[in-house]
Scaffold this active site. Sequence first.
Site, short mmCIF file in Angstrom:
data_model
loop_
_atom_site.label_atom_id
_atom_site.label_comp_id
_atom_site.label_asym_id
_atom_site.label_seq_id
_atom_site.Cartn_x
_atom_site.Cartn_y
_atom_site.Cartn_z
N GLY A 27 93.87 8.48 32.96
CA GLY A 27 94.60 7.61 32.04
C GLY A 27 95.39 8.44 31.04
O GLY A 27 95.46 8.11 29.86
N GLY A 31 98.73 5.62 25.81
CA GLY A 31 97.62 5.30 24.90
C GLY A 31 96.87 6.50 24.36
O GLY A 31 97.44 7.56 24.09
N ILE A 32 95.57 6.34 24.22
CA ILE A 32 94.77 7.38 23.59
C ILE A 32 94.61 8.61 24.48
O ILE A 32 94.43 9.72 23.99
CB ILE A 32 93.38 6.83 23.15
CG1 ILE A 32 92.60 6.26 24.33
CG2 ILE A 32 93.55 5.78 22.05
CD1 ILE A 32 91.18 5.81 23.97
N GLY A 33 94.68 8.44 25.80
CA GLY A 33 94.62 9.59 26.70
C GLY A 33 95.80 10.51 26.49
O GLY A 33 95.65 11.74 26.42
N SER A 161 83.50 1.60 24.67
CA SER A 161 84.14 0.67 23.74
C SER A 161 83.06 -0.03 22.94
O SER A 161 81.93 -0.18 23.40
CB SER A 161 84.93 -0.37 24.54
OG SER A 161 85.27 -1.47 23.73
N TYR A 204 84.19 -6.86 31.25
CA TYR A 204 84.67 -5.66 30.55
C TYR A 204 83.50 -5.01 29.79
O TYR A 204 83.29 -3.80 29.85
CB TYR A 204 85.80 -6.03 29.60
CG TYR A 204 86.35 -4.84 28.83
CD1 TYR A 204 87.01 -3.80 29.48
CD2 TYR A 204 86.20 -4.75 27.44
CE1 TYR A 204 87.52 -2.71 28.76
CE2 TYR A 204 86.69 -3.67 26.73
CZ TYR A 204 87.35 -2.64 27.39
OH TYR A 204 87.84 -1.56 26.68
N1 LIG Z 1 92.86 0.54 22.69
C1 LIG Z 1 91.69 0.13 22.24
O1 LIG Z 1 91.59 -0.51 21.17
C2 LIG Z 1 90.44 0.45 22.99
C3 LIG Z 1 89.22 0.02 22.46
C4 LIG Z 1 88.05 0.36 23.11
C5 LIG Z 1 88.08 1.13 24.26
N2 LIG Z 1 89.30 1.51 24.78
C6 LIG Z 1 89.27 2.31 26.02
O2 LIG Z 1 90.20 3.37 25.93
C7 LIG Z 1 90.58 3.78 27.24
C8 LIG Z 1 92.08 4.03 27.29
O3 LIG Z 1 92.77 2.83 27.04
P1 LIG Z 1 94.07 2.72 26.13
O4 LIG Z 1 93.71 1.86 24.99
O5 LIG Z 1 94.69 4.04 25.89
O6 LIG Z 1 94.99 1.82 27.08
P2 LIG Z 1 96.32 2.10 27.90
O7 LIG Z 1 97.42 2.58 26.99
O8 LIG Z 1 96.55 0.86 28.69
O9 LIG Z 1 95.93 3.31 28.85
C9 LIG Z 1 95.16 3.12 29.99
C10 LIG Z 1 95.39 4.28 30.91
O10 LIG Z 1 94.60 4.08 32.07
C11 LIG Z 1 95.42 4.25 33.21
N3 LIG Z 1 94.90 3.42 34.29
C12 LIG Z 1 94.74 2.08 34.32
N4 LIG Z 1 94.23 1.71 35.51
C13 LIG Z 1 94.06 2.84 36.23
C14 LIG Z 1 93.58 3.10 37.53
N5 LIG Z 1 93.17 2.13 38.37
N6 LIG Z 1 93.53 4.39 37.94
C15 LIG Z 1 93.94 5.39 37.14
N7 LIG Z 1 94.43 5.20 35.91
C16 LIG Z 1 94.48 3.93 35.47
C17 LIG Z 1 96.82 3.85 32.77
O11 LIG Z 1 97.79 4.52 33.52
P3 LIG Z 1 98.71 3.87 34.68
O12 LIG Z 1 98.98 2.45 34.28
O13 LIG Z 1 99.91 4.77 34.68
O14 LIG Z 1 97.88 3.99 35.91
C18 LIG Z 1 96.83 4.41 31.35
O15 LIG Z 1 97.19 5.78 31.35
C19 LIG Z 1 90.08 2.70 28.18
O16 LIG Z 1 88.93 3.17 28.86
C20 LIG Z 1 89.70 1.55 27.25
O17 LIG Z 1 88.67 0.75 27.77
C21 LIG Z 1 90.47 1.20 24.16
#
Ligand SMILES: NC(=O)c1ccc[n+]([C@@H]2O[C@H](COP(=O)([O-])OP(=O)(O)OC[C@H]3O[C@@H](n4cnc5c(N)ncnc54)[C@H](OP(=O)(O)O)[C@@H]3O)[C@@H](O)[C@H]2O)c1
Length: 344
Positions: A27, A31-33, A161, A204
């Site tokens: 990821g 986002g955070i990644g 999360s 989730y």
């Molecule tokens: N944002 C928040 O408030 C929050 C809160 C709690 C936990 N989290 C956790 O933080 C993590 C990162 O999320 P984010 O908030 O940064 O969201 P994000 O911006 O939507 O990023 C998600 C990343 O995961 C990748 N991804 C999605 N499905 C995938 C798949 N099947 N295989 C490989 N890569 C995949 C996406 O890349 P592609 O679409 O290019 O594949 C993207 O790089 C997640 O595990 C989420 O549960 C976030």
Amino acid sequence: MGASSSHFSAASVPDGSLAGKRIVITGGSSGIGLEAAKVFAAKGAKVLLTSRSQPRLDAAAEEVRKATGAADDRVETRPLDLSSFRSVNEFADWYVETHGEKPLHVLLNNAGVMAFPDRRESADGFEMQMATNHLGHFLLTARMLPSLLRTAGSRVVNVSSMAHQWPADADGTGISDAVAKDPFRVAAASGGFAAGQYEPWKQYARTKMANLHFTLELNRRLEAAGRAGAAGVTAISAHPGYSATGLQATSGSMGGSVGAAIGNALFAQSAAMGALPLVMASVSPDAAAGQYIGPSGTNNMWGYPSANTPDPRAFRADAAEKLWDASTALTGADWSALDAPPRS
Ligand SMILES: NC(=O)c1ccc[n+]([C@@H]2O[C@H](COP(=O)([O-])OP(=O)(O)OC[C@H]3O[C@@H](n4cnc5c(N)ncnc54)[C@H](OP(=O)(O)O)[C@@H]3O)[C@@H](O)[C@H]2O)c1
């Protein structure tokens, strides 16, 4: 940690301290990644960004290079779809062939999807959130373990999360109780998760509890194998609180992309702040095995990172062990690297 400040931030990671370190980020395209990748690259690490989309990875890599001045060879990309075991294995085959003998300092299991309003199935026939958030990372970690074991002081960081503590299952038991009772039902697409019974948010939450169980069970197994600690591998959990990313838009239950954008603008912290717990878990000497690192502010939603307290059910070793066994059976993960003696 930097002496001038009591909180952990990017400035706490000394410049150049990650030179020669290799960090694989799932990821990493947004986002955070992506924000974590920028900190790692800025401090000298080699990062390998993965996600499903090569064009998104190309854009992300360019963003990392521009933000940090990192040379091309310090920002690699490779497509990887966590929801497909075939894709995970193809990625791992490539990794082993091209990088397998090199040290791997951090595997940051960050990719995730959240609460699709409709039930979706992965190519392997598993519920899509569980396939992506837990099962794919479980298999990936097993495949990357030989490289991690070869690297003293390496880490596996699983991004969970606050949602892991959300409501109990329909029968009134907690998620971990449900795992202990029937791990296959929780980890697989069958059982209680037939089309009519799919609950987007509860599912989730289950995946995010699975991330915590995985961290703790991996540590237990590393310790039992004598491969934990400074000479071995350490597993740590992290979470970003509520951070403005693309994640909320994947959930139609948050009022669609417009509702998600408004919510993010009003209530969320920046993705860069949300990335700090991941950075701390990945490289800080102050992060320890099994910790759950997240924001230290109100309800652990915002602020600088610290070790948070997870739901007590996260410590259910019986649930974690059963989930491990079920996940191994479902993914075909091979953990025999844990049994091999360390190379001299
Ligand atoms: N944002 C928040 O408030 C929050 C809160 C709690 C936990 N989290 C956790 O933080 C993590 C990162 O999320 P984010 O908030 O940064 O969201 P994000 O911006 O939507 O990023 C998600 C990343 O995961 C990748 N991804 C999605 N499905 C995938 C798949 N099947 N295989 C490989 N890569 C995949 C996406 O890349 P592609 O679409 O290019 O594949 C993207 O790089 C997640 O595990 C989420 O549960 C976030």
